[in-house]
Design an enzyme around this catalytic site. Structure first.
Site, mmCIF file in Angstrom:
data_model
loop_
_atom_site.group_PDB
_atom_site.id
_atom_site.type_symbol
_atom_site.label_atom_id
_atom_site.label_comp_id
_atom_site.label_asym_id
_atom_site.label_seq_id
_atom_site.Cartn_x
_atom_site.Cartn_y
_atom_site.Cartn_z
ATOM 1 N N CYS B 103 46.538 -112.905 -11.131
ATOM 2 C CA CYS B 103 45.498 -111.983 -11.782
ATOM 3 C C CYS B 103 44.137 -112.812 -11.775
ATOM 4 C CB CYS B 103 45.733 -111.812 -13.270
ATOM 5 S SG CYS B 103 44.870 -110.377 -13.906
ATOM 6 N N HIS B 232 51.527 -109.737 -12.867
ATOM 7 C CA HIS B 232 51.798 -110.843 -13.508
ATOM 8 C C HIS B 232 53.572 -111.329 -13.440
ATOM 9 C CE1 HIS B 232 48.237 -111.495 -15.795
ATOM 10 N NE2 HIS B 232 48.215 -110.363 -15.579
ATOM 11 N N GLU B 234 54.931 -113.980 -14.239
ATOM 12 C CA GLU B 234 55.065 -114.742 -15.449
ATOM 13 C C GLU B 234 55.356 -113.909 -16.890
ATOM 14 O OE1 GLU B 234 52.205 -114.526 -14.712
ATOM 15 O OE2 GLU B 234 51.000 -114.046 -16.295
#
Lengths: 996, 273
Positions: B103, B232, B234
């Protein structure tokens, strides 16, 4: 000299921002433009070489792949009219601040005092638009005249060689002031006292002014002042300090008032000595005593936010604030400041807490409002857009997920929008060997201000919000938050906390340093603060302005002298400004100095205890409301579609997706759920710790419509709604705490408020219900806030909002893997309706659809509801619940439709199987809003186990989940009342706010 | 020897904690290091194998996403030396170590020229990430298809991914058609937004949430060791991160985001330790 650096997209690149502006100009103002393109402008007022400016222009200020850049020459071409919008002097310019830092990194040289970068945006409009229309576009959409200014240039007048001249919105330093501190003569007539209060925006009443007058006249006081080097007259600093401390905003005078209450129905008369103490504090105290060692409360009412237990090692913090008045004037800045402000509250609780989530609840008039607006009110659509964008920037840039919220619509919110922002946080139970939720400034501790600088922004915010919105409402009350400066400060303070570098911390919010230092010094009994040491955004501030400025992004910290060096060094390294302003004392005095001269010498007890108790009459006469006579419809599809498409029920997805709801990777039940991620979740579940499956559950209830019938039931329903939402996702009903946020219209009878007795009675009844139901549900209150002047009055027009209580809850789920969501899961599952359906459509969406209010408001039976919620928890723990959805606006009909389409399934139900009071027609069964009901789906093979858990309770199996996406409802007579395509129902539900 | 990962934090990064968690779950040691620590010279990139540039809003994205952040890394001097963090970063890359930007971290890499870094030039910007076609921020889960021929170390062996995007400036744009064709020909377009059913790259909203050119969601450099993406990973390291975990009982315990971090750790164990 000033340089103008312009960065504009290359012709080949789509201007998404310009396209959005074009769309919104069409929506807001009905002006259809052919195109809008935008150019960013940095006006650099600093001593730089040509090479340095070129390096900045070609480096941080432009994206060479898509942008062209120009210095001191225009980029604008191929337009019909140009509008350039920039900030007024002194308004926070976040981009300008970042641009200045970027140049400093580039040159390796700090800016000199007075140098700066100011940003503006050019909008190049193409289409049929003249100067008058451009003026409307600028004033009505692109800019807010309170904080911005604009220039309009038709293409024919545009200088194609030089462009627009540089304009520097620098705050002009006033010519040498005669005396930095004014003395105010209070030995004057009552009329003059009130003139002083009004002219100074002090919001002090005559009674309060007279108490201050007699304080100043007291010979003992005068003797003490002489010793301190002050005259008999109070200084402007002192009067301002008193006004802030005694403001409704800070002192909650209405909740502390003595109220004479009369209930004309029962004949009961009651003298209430403080609503706050009698109902709110009392409920929590009694519940904590009752809970004994199971008490979950750790810190209530005394700090910036409430604190409850979570795990052995961690505690939870929660606070909800309102920012209504600023949002009415500048929706973007007001809402942005609201969210970053409440973040500071939760951060600054105890020794400091890490921020976990935001919540937001907005009450607006319809964005499609099409009647004439009274003067000074912004169109609800502009407020909607601005507030949503403000919270979006505040929440997203702060790195905090927005996990829960609501949008509530009522025409009366045109007079004052309600903007509730909440922040949850987590803190270690123990910090450096001491309880994390406690703190205490020590005598001798340094007063250190951390974060942003002080400007004229936000002066009189506390006193302004203590009045209704009127012509003279000050523009300085409007300000713009800066999430990044705040983020840097938080990053720094958490390190400082863990290194044990301070003994107390609090936020600088309403009332600025005056309130934060004034309140913190109650720990020691006094302080000495040097106002001239405070860092300013620009010169020219008066000492009283420094004292009460509400400039954002500041915290006040008490630092032991031995740790001051370490604290300041760490701050410098982490790019955070921290300034030693003085120290805490036990002198008993609120002591401020300016260049060595004393400017305030106020006894602490007079400041904090001197405010007189207000006396308010309250008289309850129930409103003359009646039940409407409606003919029962033969089919319900169109009604159901209308309800699903009403503003209060419809999908809020377009807003929800503009908030990051899962940053920090802890959001386990997200605001949107179901087979295509768009079903409306009842509540949020957050897993804050990577090494534990314990979860935080957050929910809320709000039902202002019921206030038109009785605020007692409005309150009961708000509490019940919050708890049933909380339980629906798996929140433990025996580990939950509540927050009460009252937004009321002025309840004090006066010429301006002739119906004050009724409004005060509404407030009393709400508090009584709050006490009753918190006790009955066993929910302690840990924090709250009141905003009591939500009226609009200009000329003969008065708009009062409906009395509104937002009841927020925070609690725990032991294992997030046991959470349940609202979407139907599998065809064949059984559908249960928990709870009895009654003839309770007063204040319902169904009646509203027909233009009625009604009388039969839903009544909450807390004992039965509590047993039900405990049983739901038991069933969730055993994995017996496939989905669970609360029944609220629109009743069973809406809940069935949402459950079905969120799951991508259909539903068959039979109204004859509903547990209801006798004599209810089909439409009443479907749209009654009786409280405490939940719609649950259960896998067929778990039927027996599920029913066993609910033995002896109202638990009716009313139908089945089907594979065909249709909602089929069998009527009381056994005929097919409704066959509706779930796709069509969903389309109706998605439509209203989709494009916003 | 342990695999050592670093996440740089400060000035508006928001996802450092969950990125560090993902690194640890994948078997690395991970430090969250505030940029002030790097600039003070107390920590340096040379001591790590795996650099993570996390999501957030560096300096508020005030000058365009990650622009001011890139400027700081390029120009702020590390105390007691004449080098910048960007200089340390070039040394890190030359040493064959791994960098992943997610990002805002991806935006930072692209704007510093770290990606796509055609011809091994890691200092010249040749693509960008700009405003979504919708004109505003959006949080939404997206289906991604992986280019199986990509040299990307992180996606080795993976085919389809499902992660959230959470950005306002995620529209990928190469500087020109030439850059795009090199990216495509060299299989540097590691992940693309795709339609959930067919798995074909798509320009259709909302599957392609921002209007990215050629549906590109993430790219790597020619070595495959530098990788950036808007979605994302994560944010999906456990079953309960998945937006439909309550209705899909068969979801594996471990989220597919973790696979990227495991690939990184495995690569470092094999090649760098």
């Amino acid at each position: 000299m000033a340089w103008r650096i312009l960065a504009g997209l290359k012709d080949s690149v789509r201007d998404a921002r310009g396209e959005r502006v074009r769309r919104e100009i069409r929506e807001h103002l009905g002006i259809d433009l052919a195109s809008v393109r935008t150019i960013d402008i940095y006006t650099v007022d600093a001593q730089l070489s040509e090479e340095e400016v070129q390096a900045a222009a070609g480096g941080p200020f432009c994206d060479p792949v898509i942008q062209d850049v120009a210095i001191n020459r225009p980029l604008a071409r191929d337009f019909d009219i140009l509008i350039e919008v920039g900030y007024r002097p002194g308004v926070t310019d976040n981009v300008g601040r970042t641009a200045k830092e970027a140049i400093q990194y580039l040159t390796g040289r700090p800016f000199l005092a007075g140098e700066g970068v100011y940003t503006s945006v050019q909008y190049l409009l193409k289409g049929k638009v003249d100067v008058a229309a451009a003026e409307r576009i600028a004033a009505g959409f692109l800019a807010n005249g309170l904080i911005q200014r604009w220039t309009i240039v038709p293409a024919a007048d545009f200088d194609r060689v030089r462009g627009l001249p540089a304009s520097i919105p620098k705050v002009a330093v006033a010519a040498q002031q005669a005396a930095p501190v004014q003395e105010i003569d209070l030995d004057v007539s009552d009329a003059e006292l009130m003139q002083i209060s009004r002219a100074g925006m002090l919001a002090l009443t005559l009674e309060e002014m007279k108490i201050i007058q007699s304080h100043a006249a007291d010979p003992q006081v005068q003797a003490a002042r002489r010793v301190a080097g002050l005259g008999a007259k109070l200084t402007d600093c002192e009067l301002e300090a008193l006004a802030q401390t005694w403001s409704e905003h800070c002192k909650h005078k209405i909740f502390a008032a003595r109220i004479d209450y009369e209930d004309t129905i029962t004949g009961e008369k009651l003298e209430i000595n403080s609503l706050f103490k009698s109902y709110i504090v009392r409920a929590t105290r009694e519940l904590r005593e009752r809970a004994g060692k199971n008490d979950i409360c750790l810190s209530v009412f005394k700090d910036n936010a409430g604190v409850i237990r979570f795990t052995d090692d961690w505690s939870l913090v929660f606070k909800v604030e309102t920012h209504n008045s600023p949002s009415a004037l500048d929706p973007y800045g007001g809402a942005l400041t609201g969210i970053v402000g409440v973040n500071r509250d939760s951060f600054g609780t105890g020794m400091g807490a890490r921020l976990l989530f935001n919540t937001d609840v907005f009450c607006f008039a319809s964005p499609f409002y099409d009647k004439p607006l009274p003067p000074r009110l912004l169109h609800p659509r502009r407020i909607f857009e601005g507030v949503v964008e403000g919270v979006e920037h505040g929440g997203n840039k702060s790195g905090i997920p927005t996990v829960n919220g609501s949008l509530v619509f009522d025409e009366r919110f045109a007079g004052k929008p309600l903007v509730y922002c909440g922040t949850g946080a987590i803190m270690p139970t123990v910090v450096n060997g001491q309880p994390g939720h406690e703190k205490r400034a020590q005598i001798g501790d340094r007063i250190v201000m951390v974060g942003g600088r002080i400007g004229k922004d936000g002066i009189h915010g506390a006193t302004f919000s203590s009045e209704e919105l009127h012509e003279g409402s000050p523009v300085t009350a409007v300000q713009i938050g800066d999430p990044i400066t705040q983020r840097r400060m938080f990053d720094f303070l958490i390190v400082a906390r863990d290194r044990g570098l301070y003994s107390s911390i609090t936020d600088n919010g309403a009332g600025g340093l005056s309130s934060s230092v004034g309140e913190m010094s109650q720990d020691t009994g006094g302080f000495e603060m040097h106002l001239d040491r405070a860092p300013l955004k620009y010169p020219g501030l008066q000492p009283w302005e420094i004292l009460i400025s509400e400039a954002q992004e500041r915290m006040t910290v008490a630092v032991p002298p031995a740790k001051l060096d370490a604290f300041l060094t760490l701050a410098r390294e982490m790019d955070v400004e921290a300034t030693d302003l003085g120290h805490f004392t036990d002198s008993g005095y609120y002591h401020c100095l300016y260049h060595g001269n004393t400017v305030t010498w106020l006894p602490m007890d007079f400041l904090h205890e001197g405010v007189p108790q207000l006396r308010i009459p309250a008289r309850w006469v129930p409103p003359a409301v009646t039940e409407p006579q409606l003919t029962s419809p033969v089919e319900c599809v169109e009604i159901l579609k209308s309800l699903l498409g009403s503003l209060n029920v419809c999908s809020k997805e377009s807003v929800v997706r503009r908030y990051d709801h899962e940053v920090q990777a802890g959001t386990v039940v997200k605001p949107l759920t179901g087979v295509v991620n768009d079903g409306p979740s009842d509540a949020a579940v957050v897993r804050p710790l990577a090494d534990s499956f314990a979860g935080v559950v957050v929910a809320h209830g709000i039902c202002p419509r019921y206030s038109d019938i009785d605020t007692w039931h409005m309150t009961a329903n708000a509490i019940d709604e919050a708890l049933r939402n909380y339980v629906a996702v798996g929140g433990n009903i025996d580990h939950v705490a509540g927050l009460d946020n009252f937004c009321w219209c002025d309840p004090v009878k006066s010429d301006k408020t002739p119906d004050g007795e009724y409004k005060a009675a509404q407030l009393v009844r709400s508090n009584q219900a709050l006490y009753e139901y918190c006790m009955a549900f066993g929910v302690p209150l840990i924090s709250g806030k009141d905003s009591m002047k939500n009226d609009y009055q200009i000329g003969d027009t008065k708009i009062s909002i409906p009395p509104t209580l937002l009841f927020s809850v925070i609690g725990k789920i032991d294992d997030v893997r046991r959470a349940t969501t609202m979407d139907a899961k599998t065809p064949g599952d059984l559908i249960y309706l928990l709870g009895v359906t009654r003839d309770e459509l007063g204040g319902s969406e169904y009646y509203a659809l027909h233009g009625h209010i009604g009388r039969n408001v839903p009544e909450v039976d807390a004992a039965t509801a509590l047993a039900r919620y405990r049983a739901v928890n038991a069933a969730q723990a055993q994995g017996l619940i496939a989905s669970c959805h609360d029944l609220s606006d629109g009743g069973l009909g809406v809940a069935l439709a949402e459950t079905a389409f969120a799951g991508g399934c259909g539903i068959d139900v039979d109204l004859r199987r509903i547990d209801a009071t006798r004599g209810l027609s089909d439409d009443r069964l479907l749209f009654s809003e009786s409280a405490s009901r939940l719609l649950v789906t259960v896998h067929n093979e778990q039927r027996a186990a599920f029913e066993a858990v609910f033995a002896g309770q109202s638990c009716a199996c009313i139908g089945r989940v089907t594979a065909v996406p249709e909602l089929r409802i069998v009527s009381l007579t056994g005929t097919m009342l409704t066959v509706a395509s779930c796709d069509e129902l969903k389309a109706a539900w998605l439509a209203p706010l989709k494009e916003l | 020897m342990k695999v050592k990962a670093i996440v740089i934090a400060g000035n508006g990064t928001n996802c450092e904690r969950e990125v560090a968690n993902a690194c640890r779950l994948a078997g690395a040691e991970c430090d969250i290091v505030h940029i002030a620590e790097l600039l003070a010279g107390r920590k340096q990139l040379d001591d790590y194998h795996f650099l993570n540039l996390a999501g957030g809003f560096l300096d508020g994205d005030d000058l365009g996403s990650a622009k001011a952040g890139a400027n700081r890394l390029q120009h702020a001097r590390v105390a007691g030396s004449s080098e910048t963090v960007a200089d340390q970063l070039q040394r890190f890359i030359a040493a064959g170590k791994l960098v992943m930007g997610v990002c805002n971290g991806f935006q930072l890499m692209v704007k510093m020229g770290l990606l796509p870094a055609l011809g091994g030039d890691h200092r010249t910007q040749s693509a960008t990430l700009t405003f979504n076609d919708s004109g505003h921020f959006e949080d939404r889960w997206c289906e991604l298809v992986v280019d199986p021929s990509s040299p990307c170390v992180f996606t080795s062996g993976l085919e389809r991914l499902y992660f959230p995007v959470r950005h306002g400036e995620g529209k990928f744009m190469p500087a020109d058609a030439g850059v795009l064709s090199i990216i495509e020909n060299q299989h540097l377009a590691v992940v693309r937004y795709c339609d959930p059913a067919g798995g074909e790259p798509t320009m259709e909203y909302p599957w392609n949430p921002n209007g990215s050119t050629a549906a590109i969601a993430g790219i790597c450099d020619e070595t495959g060791r530098l990788f950036g993406l808007m979605p994302h990973p994560e944010a999906y390291v456990h079953r309960t991160h998945h937006p439909r975990w309550t209705r899909q009982p068969d979801l594996p315990e471990e989220g597919m985001g973790l696979w990227l971090y495991r690939n990184a750790v495995e690569f470092i164990r094999e090649k760098l330790l």
